[in-house]
Write an enzyme that holds these catalytic residues in place. Sequence first.
Site, short mmCIF file in Angstrom:
data_model
loop_
_atom_site.label_atom_id
_atom_site.label_comp_id
_atom_site.label_asym_id
_atom_site.label_seq_id
_atom_site.Cartn_x
_atom_site.Cartn_y
_atom_site.Cartn_z
N ASP A 1 -22.95 -16.06 -10.77
CA ASP A 1 -23.56 -15.31 -9.68
C ASP A 1 -25.07 -15.52 -9.65
O ASP A 1 -25.67 -16.00 -10.63
CB ASP A 1 -23.24 -13.82 -9.91
CG ASP A 1 -23.21 -13.00 -8.64
OD1 ASP A 1 -23.70 -13.49 -7.61
OD2 ASP A 1 -22.72 -11.85 -8.69
N MET A 2 -25.71 -15.15 -8.56
CA MET A 2 -27.18 -15.25 -8.41
C MET A 2 -27.54 -14.28 -7.31
O MET A 2 -27.25 -14.55 -6.15
CB MET A 2 -27.52 -16.70 -8.02
CG MET A 2 -28.96 -17.08 -8.05
SD MET A 2 -29.80 -16.62 -6.53
CE MET A 2 -31.33 -17.47 -6.71
N ASN A 3 -28.14 -13.14 -7.69
CA ASN A 3 -28.19 -12.03 -6.74
C ASN A 3 -29.54 -11.67 -6.16
O ASN A 3 -29.74 -10.52 -5.77
CB ASN A 3 -27.60 -10.78 -7.41
CG ASN A 3 -26.08 -10.82 -7.40
OD1 ASN A 3 -25.47 -10.96 -6.34
ND2 ASN A 3 -25.47 -10.71 -8.55
N ASP B 1 -19.51 -11.37 0.16
CA ASP B 1 -19.18 -10.07 -0.43
C ASP B 1 -18.40 -9.21 0.56
O ASP B 1 -17.89 -8.16 0.19
CB ASP B 1 -20.46 -9.32 -0.83
CG ASP B 1 -20.88 -9.68 -2.25
OD1 ASP B 1 -20.10 -10.34 -2.95
OD2 ASP B 1 -21.99 -9.29 -2.64
N ASP C 1 -15.53 -9.09 -14.09
CA ASP C 1 -16.79 -9.25 -13.35
C ASP C 1 -17.93 -8.57 -14.10
O ASP C 1 -17.86 -8.31 -15.31
CB ASP C 1 -16.60 -8.71 -11.92
CG ASP C 1 -17.47 -9.43 -10.90
OD1 ASP C 1 -18.66 -9.10 -10.81
OD2 ASP C 1 -16.97 -10.33 -10.19
C1 DGJ Z 1 -22.43 -9.92 -6.29
C2 DGJ Z 1 -21.13 -10.64 -6.13
O1 DGJ Z 1 -21.07 -11.26 -4.90
C3 DGJ Z 1 -19.99 -9.67 -6.33
O2 DGJ Z 1 -18.77 -10.29 -6.11
C4 DGJ Z 1 -20.08 -9.12 -7.73
O3 DGJ Z 1 -19.84 -10.14 -8.65
C5 DGJ Z 1 -21.43 -8.48 -7.96
N1 DGJ Z 1 -22.50 -9.36 -7.62
C6 DGJ Z 1 -21.58 -8.05 -9.38
O4 DGJ Z 1 -22.84 -7.57 -9.64
#
Ligand code: DGJ
Length: 752
Positions: free
Chosen positions: A478-480, A548, A366
């Site tokens: 991912d996209m945070n 998450d 990850d």
């Molecule tokens: C958010 C994701 O939902 C997590 O599972 C993990 O990959 C983190 N980002 C890593 O920054």
Amino acid sequence: MPIIFHNKTKEFHIYNDKISYIFKILANGHPGHIYYGKRLADREGFGGMIEYALRDMAPCAFEGNSTFSLEHLKQEYPAFGSGDMRFPAFELERADGSRAVDFKYQKHEIYRGKKKLPGLPAVYVEDENEAETLEVTLEDAQLGARIVLSYTIFEAFPVIARNTCFYCGGECITLLNAMSGSLDLPDKDYEMVELAGAWSRERHVNIRPLGYGIQSIYSLRGCSSHQFNPFLALKRKNTDEHSGEVIAASLVYSGDFLAQVEVDNYDVTRLIMGIHPNEFCWELNPGEHFQTPEMILAYSEKGLNGMSQTFHQLYRTRLARGKWRDKARPILINNWEATYFDFNEDKILALAQKAADIGVELFVLDDGWFGKRNDATSSLGDWQVNTEKLPQGMKRLSEKINEMGMGFGLWIEPEMVNKDSSLFRGHPDWVLADSRRNYCHSRNQYVLDFSKPEVVDHIHGQLRKVLGEANISYVKWDMNRSFSEVFSNGMNRSWQGKVRHKYILGVYGLYERLIQEFPDILFESCASGGARFDPGILHYAPQGWTSDDTDAIERIKIQYGTSYVYPLSCMGSHVSASPNHQLFRYTPLETRANVAYFGTFGYELDLTALPGQELLEMKRQISFMKDVRELIRQGVFYRLKNPFENNSSAWMVVSEDRTEALAAYFRVLQPAQAGFERIRLAGLCADWEYSVQEQCPGGTSKPLSREINVCFGDELMYAGLSVSDAASGLYGVAREKQGDYLSRLFRLKKIH
Ligand code: DGJ
């Protein structure tokens, strides 16, 4: 499964053996809606269902006919400013500011199969006999502009797939609102069902009665969002999981959306769905066109389970695609909750070895492997391996993992950048924000301007190198963060109104290129858990990280809600540590696995810190999952008891031929002197005999008590399967299956 045009009455009847969708060309040339619901026999005229009677003292009437008012007619794709006062499905402006339009029927075409929507995700056919499509062209003679309304009906599904395309004529026009579709229903006796939530509480089921005026859900976050999902259902008040009518709409799109229901003052319900009109402003010059995303309308008379089963089958088999669509998914270990950013090669290899020993098939590395990323403040945008952490590089690491007998997967977050990165230092103007002002960060990161092809090309170049150099068989994309001050630096005014949609087209485009270049890679989508868990992304990534929140008890609700639209084959679900990292709750390992089985199964915890007994139990869980995973991936899913309303809940999955099933029962708190409890199963064959085996901790199976270890389908479905506690009158007796956070798993097999 024909689509029929009745020339005399100018009516279109789109039907298969389950549903009918009917509309007609009205006297003024506009399409008027007649019916969507359970199949009607075809006949020359359905016009009797149209209500022309006017309301109000002075409705806006059509010129020359005072008994014809769009204000009171059900319409197919309503405009604003032609007498209809309700919220429109589209709105456009001419160069001089006029918004009056008059789109009339010009022609139609009916053909076998279904066309692709270039650059956009959409359901598809594998054989043109699976579906038939109707395209109705409307024209505004003054503008020379055309609107093409497209409807596809599948033989096998009670759904209509709709989309709309705008073609500019000789005069430049600007689209201010362009919904994918609209549906006018003749009454308001519905409840609105939506999936609402927040980060780590995604897709909780919310049901509210319809009221006059507008009720809507939406996203303006740049992704479909944790807060609402691009799905909305209208169910009758007495509709439950197993029976009753539902009309549902689902948008095959991953960006900003609007899903809205308006009840007018004469009890007519209008549902519209599409790209959110806020900040949308699409200029079209002669020769250009604009294609909306696709909207799926599903009808069920078998309750919410019927609706979900339709979405599941359609999305699993005719929206998801690629090599992994029909393949058993690998059981994985992800190092995120095991190490977070704090790892090096030794730590990764130690974790991987433990995972390999218990039968895990895929190791996922990850966040934290690139640039100089040791926390969330730096390096997004610099997709080169961090050789301080991984001195032998990614290729060697992937080989070592492969030598342990596992595939190797990698996390990426391609749409983002940190200010502390070479990418940002070289291209500060590539951030999707007005760089002349202060703009928000979120987790120290900024959104890259994917509306610009050069930005997408640059990221593509970096990723192609990373993915091409090592043996990577899985990617977690991912996209945070949400969008904030959206502005495309250096671009003109006309571009700004297109940026949000162009961004998501950029994301789809990058996915498409990587899918074509690396067809063997299994993509899993993610957006801080489930902020982009939508049908659009499913077209590119056949599985997604559901949330998450890995707490088993919370996951019951999240996965229950997610199953309203999305098949188990796409729901990432992992066993994580106890106490849980999000909620600090202690739950039995058995319950954590019993929840996680119903999705794409994996582990996300530090196996090197676990006692041998737990590893042994996990080994048994993995071998059990390998045995049932195809049943779970392809079976028919039934929600049996609702966790939002009860202390206990249940669901099950039944093989298509009904010979096998797996049922799960969950109970949050242990009641004192619990009452007797049965769960009525579903989907079995009433007169077949089934062996019922309860799975015990460790994944071994032992028969249930003698009296019920063989049951007929009708007993299990109509009388129910007993999940009552064993007698607990004496201290210490019959404690094996009791306590808080309890779960039970039953495997059923037809006796031949
Ligand atoms: C958010 C994701 O939902 C997590 O599972 C993990 O990959 C983190 N980002 C890593 O920054």
